[in-house]
Design an enzyme around this catalytic site. Structure first.
Site, PDB file in Angstrom:
ATOM      1  N   HIS A  33       0.815  -1.225   0.000  1.00 55.23           N
ATOM      2  CA  HIS A  33       0.000   0.000   0.000  1.00 55.23           C
ATOM      3  C   HIS A  33       0.847   1.274   0.000  1.00 55.23           C
ATOM      4  O   HIS A  33       0.317   2.377  -0.135  1.00 55.23           O
ATOM      5  CB  HIS A  33      -1.019  -0.005   1.149  1.00 55.23           C
ATOM      6  CG  HIS A  33      -0.490   0.347   2.507  1.00 55.23           C
ATOM      7  ND1 HIS A  33      -0.107  -0.597   3.432  1.00 55.23           N
ATOM      8  CD2 HIS A  33      -0.305   1.541   3.114  1.00 55.23           C
ATOM      9  CE1 HIS A  33       0.272   0.007   4.543  1.00 55.23           C
ATOM     10  NE2 HIS A  33       0.176   1.306   4.376  1.00 55.23           N
ATOM     11  N   ASP A  63       0.630  -7.720   2.373  1.00 55.16           N
ATOM     12  CA  ASP A  63       0.943  -6.296   2.214  1.00 55.16           C
ATOM     13  C   ASP A  63       2.453  -6.072   2.256  1.00 55.16           C
ATOM     14  O   ASP A  63       2.946  -5.145   2.902  1.00 55.16           O
ATOM     15  CB  ASP A  63       0.241  -5.448   3.273  1.00 55.16           C
ATOM     16  CG  ASP A  63       0.191  -3.962   2.893  1.00 55.16           C
ATOM     17  OD1 ASP A  63       0.512  -3.639   1.731  1.00 55.16           O
ATOM     18  OD2 ASP A  63      -0.154  -3.137   3.762  1.00 55.16           O
ATOM     19  N   GLY A 133       2.943   7.453   7.149  1.00 57.73           N
ATOM     20  CA  GLY A 133       4.318   7.669   6.704  1.00 57.73           C
ATOM     21  C   GLY A 133       5.255   6.626   7.287  1.00 57.73           C
ATOM     22  O   GLY A 133       6.322   6.364   6.746  1.00 57.73           O
ATOM     23  N   ASN A 134       4.864   6.003   8.433  1.00 63.88           N
ATOM     24  CA  ASN A 134       5.637   4.905   9.003  1.00 63.88           C
ATOM     25  C   ASN A 134       5.444   3.602   8.241  1.00 63.88           C
ATOM     26  O   ASN A 134       6.247   2.671   8.391  1.00 63.88           O
ATOM     27  CB  ASN A 134       5.236   4.662  10.462  1.00 63.88           C
ATOM     28  CG  ASN A 134       5.973   5.562  11.436  1.00 63.88           C
ATOM     29  OD1 ASN A 134       5.383   6.448  12.030  1.00 63.88           O
ATOM     30  ND2 ASN A 134       7.267   5.326  11.589  1.00 63.88           N
ATOM     31  N   SER A 135       4.363   3.506   7.466  1.00 68.27           N
ATOM     32  CA  SER A 135       4.068   2.270   6.760  1.00 68.27           C
ATOM     33  C   SER A 135       5.274   1.773   5.971  1.00 68.27           C
ATOM     34  O   SER A 135       5.908   2.521   5.232  1.00 68.27           O
ATOM     35  CB  SER A 135       2.916   2.488   5.773  1.00 68.27           C
ATOM     36  OG  SER A 135       1.721   2.739   6.447  1.00 68.27           O
TER      37      SER A 135
END
Length: 318
Positions: A33, A63, A133-135
């Site tokens: 994502h 993911d 933003g940490n993803s």
């Protein structure tokens, strides 16, 4: 942290920014994502240097996306891949990433809150501070080994975030992708946090589109009022036909062939006021469109807004 932090990078895709981390000199792990439909992304290292990477493999079920860097460097710092199998509730963990899309290599600390099986994937629940933003960034144990990839969270629910176990990344790296979930399966309640934070360009474009829509809506209300004045002018002051098809008939003011009649004596001033108002609306629409263009609002978006509010007339460019 001085050893592991240089291995964590920011991933810049057309949809926004997320995080990722090197597990080999030419290999980065992140989320599907984060990369979305991009085949190529930009990788920004902590020192500010950038390179490109192609999306080499993806597992939507987990993911997890694998990126291959175009120009790897020999001394690239990497993270060791551990395992979530030995994780224990209450143990300390550390998350590194780019929260809000620009706070690169921010470190937050927490504990393993729980280990959960979600749709066939092992998820590590943590209370470490995680934001959009940490993803795609790593969840590390105290030895600095990656035991998870930050994946999801709940907006407005501090201390409730999830990382997919790094063990699943090993399968993806080996080419063993997870089976696609059945269409009949219940949708997961664990939602990815936005990668993403829109990039500065995307944010400027989005803000510009909103401002354009608002401005054109206000001008449309002025145009509606002018419609009523125009109808009164046509009934009381104009003798003849208006030739052509216009979304708003007063657009005929800019087509010399359209107004084939004459203005009645005594109505010249009234006609001048209508023309002045129409010109002011036209000029304001042009100015709003130019501001939107400078904000990189897509031409199709601008056109759709103008057509929705019936303020799109080719004659205005004459």
């Amino acid at each position: 942290m001085s050893r592991v932090s240089p291995a964590v990078v920011t991933i810049e895709a057309s949809s926004g920014r997320g995080s990722g981390f090197f597990v080999a000199a030419d290999t980065i792990l992140t989320n599907v994502h984060v990369v979305t439909s991009n085949a190529i992304v930009t990788v920004r290292r902590p020192d500010g240097s950038t390179t490109t990477a192609r999306v080499d493999a993806q597992s939507a079920a987990f993911d997890i996306a694998v990126l291959k860097v175009s120009n790897p460097i020999a001394d690239q710092p990497i993270l060791r891949m551990g395992t979530a199998s030995g994780a224990r509730v209450g143990q300390e963990v550390i998350a590194i990433g780019t929260p809000l899309g620009f706070l690169q290599n921010t470190v937050s600390r927490g504990i393993v809150s729980a280990l959960r099986d979600v749709d066939g994937a092992t998820m590590i629940q943590t209370d470490a501070a995680i934001n959009p933003g940490n993803s795609g960034g790593p969840l590390l144990d105290r030895s600095g080994e990656a035991i998870g990839i930050i994946k999801s969270g709940y907006n407005g629910r501090n201390g409730l975030s999830f990382a997919v176990a790094i063990d699943h990344a090993r399968a993806v790296l080996d080419g063993r992708l997870a089976p696609v979930a059945s269409a009949a399966a219940a949708p997961s309640q664990y939602r990815p946090i936005s990668p993403a934070v829109a990039s500065p360009l995307d944010q400027r474009r989005d803000d510009g589109a909103k401002a354009f829509e608002q401005t054109i809506g206000q001008l449309a209300r002025r145009a509606d009022a002018l419609d009523a004045r125009w109808r009164n002018f046509r009934n009381m002051c104009y003798d003849g036909r208006v030739v052509g098809s216009f979304d708003r008939e007063w657009y005929a003011l800019w087509d010399q062939r359209a107004m084939q009649g004459s203005v009645a004596p005594g109505c010249t001033a009234y006609f001048g006021e209508i023309r002045q108002t129409a010109t002011a609306i036209r000029d304001a629409v042009r100015a709003a469109e130019e501001a939107a263009r400078r904000a990189d609002v897509y031409p199709g978006t601008r056109r759709d807004v103008l057509r929705h509010w019936r303020l799109d007339d080719a004659g205005w460019s004459r």
